[in-house]
Design a protein around this motif. Structure first.
Motif, PDB file in Angstrom:
ATOM      1  N   GLY A  17       0.792  -1.213   0.000  1.00 54.18           N
ATOM      2  CA  GLY A  17       0.000   0.000   0.000  1.00 54.18           C
ATOM      3  C   GLY A  17       0.824   1.262   0.000  1.00 54.18           C
ATOM      4  N   ILE A  18       2.015   1.207  -0.616  1.00 49.93           N
ATOM      5  CA  ILE A  18       2.910   2.359  -0.659  1.00 49.93           C
ATOM      6  C   ILE A  18       2.517   3.266  -1.819  1.00 49.93           C
ATOM      7  N   SER A  19       2.416   4.569  -1.546  1.00 48.40           N
ATOM      8  CA  SER A  19       1.934   5.508  -2.553  1.00 48.40           C
ATOM      9  C   SER A  19       3.021   6.000  -3.493  1.00 48.40           C
ATOM     10  N   ARG A  20       4.310   5.868  -3.088  1.00 46.54           N
ATOM     11  CA  ARG A  20       5.383   6.347  -3.969  1.00 46.54           C
ATOM     12  C   ARG A  20       6.580   5.409  -3.860  1.00 46.54           C
ATOM     13  N   PRO A  21       7.356   5.275  -4.934  1.00 50.80           N
ATOM     14  CA  PRO A  21       8.506   4.372  -4.925  1.00 50.80           C
ATOM     15  C   PRO A  21       9.646   4.933  -4.086  1.00 50.80           C
ATOM     16  N   ALA A  22      10.589   4.043  -3.743  1.00 52.55           N
ATOM     17  CA  ALA A  22      11.779   4.488  -3.024  1.00 52.55           C
ATOM     18  C   ALA A  22      12.618   5.376  -3.922  1.00 52.55           C
ATOM     19  N   ALA A  23      13.415   6.245  -3.313  1.00 49.86           N
ATOM     20  CA  ALA A  23      14.236   7.184  -4.080  1.00 49.86           C
ATOM     21  C   ALA A  23      15.170   6.462  -5.030  1.00 49.86           C
ATOM     22  N   ASP A  24      15.680   5.289  -4.612  1.00 49.43           N
ATOM     23  CA  ASP A  24      16.605   4.541  -5.458  1.00 49.43           C
ATOM     24  C   ASP A  24      15.882   3.583  -6.399  1.00 49.43           C
ATOM     25  N   GLY A  25      14.545   3.544  -6.332  1.00 44.46           N
ATOM     26  CA  GLY A  25      13.763   2.692  -7.225  1.00 44.46           C
ATOM     27  C   GLY A  25      13.755   1.228  -6.858  1.00 44.46           C
ATOM     28  N   ARG A  26      14.412   0.860  -5.766  1.00 42.24           N
ATOM     29  CA  ARG A  26      14.482  -0.550  -5.365  1.00 42.24           C
ATOM     30  C   ARG A  26      13.255  -0.940  -4.558  1.00 42.24           C
ATOM     31  N   PRO A  27      12.890  -2.222  -4.590  1.00 40.13           N
ATOM     32  CA  PRO A  27      11.717  -2.666  -3.816  1.00 40.13           C
ATOM     33  C   PRO A  27      11.949  -2.543  -2.312  1.00 40.13           C
ATOM     34  N   ARG A  28      10.853  -2.420  -1.568  1.00 39.94           N
ATOM     35  CA  ARG A  28      10.927  -2.357  -0.120  1.00 39.94           C
ATOM     36  C   ARG A  28      10.160  -3.525   0.494  1.00 39.94           C
ATOM     37  N   GLY A  54      11.613  -1.222   4.402  1.00 41.18           N
ATOM     38  CA  GLY A  54      12.962  -0.803   4.058  1.00 41.18           C
ATOM     39  C   GLY A  54      13.575  -1.710   3.017  1.00 41.18           C
ATOM     40  N   PRO A  55      14.857  -1.508   2.709  1.00 40.58           N
ATOM     41  CA  PRO A  55      15.518  -2.261   1.639  1.00 40.58           C
ATOM     42  C   PRO A  55      15.853  -3.697   2.044  1.00 40.58           C
ATOM     43  N   ALA A  56      16.134  -4.504   1.038  1.00 42.31           N
ATOM     44  CA  ALA A  56      16.381  -5.935   1.250  1.00 42.31           C
ATOM     45  C   ALA A  56      17.564  -6.204   2.164  1.00 42.31           C
ATOM     46  N   GLU A  57      18.609  -5.361   2.099  1.00 41.44           N
ATOM     47  CA  GLU A  57      19.790  -5.644   2.910  1.00 41.44           C
ATOM     48  C   GLU A  57      19.524  -5.533   4.405  1.00 41.44           C
ATOM     49  N   ARG A  58      18.402  -4.912   4.777  1.00 42.21           N
ATOM     50  CA  ARG A  58      18.063  -4.801   6.199  1.00 42.21           C
ATOM     51  C   ARG A  58      17.376  -6.051   6.725  1.00 42.21           C
TER      52      ARG A  58
END
Length: 397
Positions: A247-258, A273-277
């Motif tokens: 339900g996220i309204s805008r993509p991440a700044a780097d365009g990567r999935p969250r 957050g990002p996959a590495e977390r």
């Protein structure tokens, strides 16, 4: 021995009962009626414990020439499995209802009743092995067929329950061989599909099921800095590691999935957050149950955190009644509420419920905090459509 054969109506439990008969045991078949709606019919591989399954179990028992009974354990099932499932999701955790069913129904309610009636053991169609040690102790081991091994969902059993368990399919080389055996025996369930997903949610809509039970509790989806990215109808619709349906309204700044990193049901907040977390280096688990030697001090073991997950090397220790695990190989797909099973070789030592995790490369297990880290896979922690699902997957009949 007098053996109570739990017959679900599937091919595995039917062949297991047949093998118990062949072994010379005095076998009585019993089908556990767990569904409060006895008119419910099975749809393909979805659901189990339906009226159709009860009839299939009875036909198999008749073919084997053994007495057969249906025991109504629906009240126990609702209280100990369904209500527990709902409460765990409401608390922001990811439970495994199959683990709870084995722990509280098949090897608690059923076994206790069987022992009271003079039975020596309960036989099920699980793929696992009970091996007698040199001292005669019953040991729980992995099945011969690694692809079908179900020792993970049995790791919650205590030593006494293992001692009263029979798993006649434990040495079966493959599921295909079990089906072929069913054909040779003329069992009518030889080609019946395995049951998948959560048996009490046959349509597979876990989020809808939970919404019906818990109602709407709207909140916010935020990033790690607390910025609001979207809204949701209830934190129970998410599990740690989920990628889709955020339900996220805008993509991440780097365009990567969250991905979902943590769930706070009190504040009704889902943090992404990002996959590495998502990489986890240590676990803290509560309510340990042991059926093998209890790890003393820092013990070298292997651990598994989902039904079909890969075991990884780890160092386990008990501290103040909790199990602390330092992973030698970081894991993803770890959420509070999941079960961690502890192995030495093929032998199950025990299990505990994950209460918290520590990100890889940071503090040791003793300082693990609640609610961190999982991966974005669609198995055992999330549904493929991004909705919440049972933590470690459903088992087959």
């Amino acid at each position: 021995m007098r053996v109570l054969a739990a017959m679900s109506g599937g091919v595995d439990s039917a062949v297991a009962a047949a093998r118990a008969v062949d072994a010379g045991h005095e076998v009585v078949g019993v089908h556990m009626a767990l569904n409060r709606n006895p008119g419910t019919l099975r749809t393909g591989s979805r659901g189990c414990c339906t009226i159709e399954d009860a009839l299939d179990a009875r036909r198999a028992a008749d073919l084997l020439g053994i007495p057969f009974y249906v025991w109504d354990l629906s009240d126990d099932f609702v209280e100990d499995v369904v209500e527990d499932f709902v409460a765990e999701y409401a608390a922001g955790r990811t439970p495994n209802p199959c683990v709870r069913c084995n722990e509280r129904i098949k090897f608690a309610a059923l076994l206790d009743k069987g022992i009271a009636l003079g039975f020596d053991a309960v036989a099920t169609g699980h793929y696992a092995r009970v091996v007698r040690g040199e001292d005669g102790t019953a040991q729980l081991h992995r099945a011969a067929d690694a692809a079908k091994d179900q020792s993970y969902v049995l790791a919650v059993l205590d030593a006494d329950q293992v001692a009263h368990a029979l798993f006649p399919l434990g040495d079966a080389p493959t599921k295909a061989e079990v089906r072929a055996e069913a054909v040779r025996r003329g069992l009518p369930v030889a080609d019946k599909p395995d049951s998948h997903d959560i048996c009490f949610i046959p349509d597979g809509d876990t989020r809808g099921f939970l919404a019906d039970k818990l109602g709407e509790a709207p909140g916010e989806v935020v990033d790690e800095d607390g910025r609001v990215l979207g809204t949701h109808a209830g934190t129970y619709g998410f599990t740690v590691g989920q990628r889709k349906g955020l339900g996220i309204s805008r993509p991440a700044a780097d365009g990567r999935p969250r991905y979902v990193l943590s769930i706070e049901p009190v504040r009704r907040t889902v943090t992404v957050g990002p996959a590495e977390r998502l990489s986890v280096g240590a676990l803290r688990a509560v309510d340990p149950v042991w059926n093998g030697p209890v790890p003393q001090g820092p013990a070298e073991v292997h651990v598994q955190v989902r039904a079909h997950g890969e075991p990884v090397p780890a160092v386990a220790r008990l501290r103040d009644g909790e199990l602390h695990v330092d992973l030698r190989t970081p894991l993803t797909g770890v959420a509070p509420g999941q079960t961690v099973a502890v192995y030495r070789g093929t032998r199950v030592l025990g299990s505990a419920t994950i209460a918290g995790t520590t990100p890889a490369g940071t503090a040791p297990a003793g300082t693990a905090s609640d609610g961190t880290a999982s991966d974005g896979t669609a198995s055992d922690g999330t549904a493929s459509d991004g909705t919440a699902s049972a933590g470690a997957g459903a088992t087959t009949s």
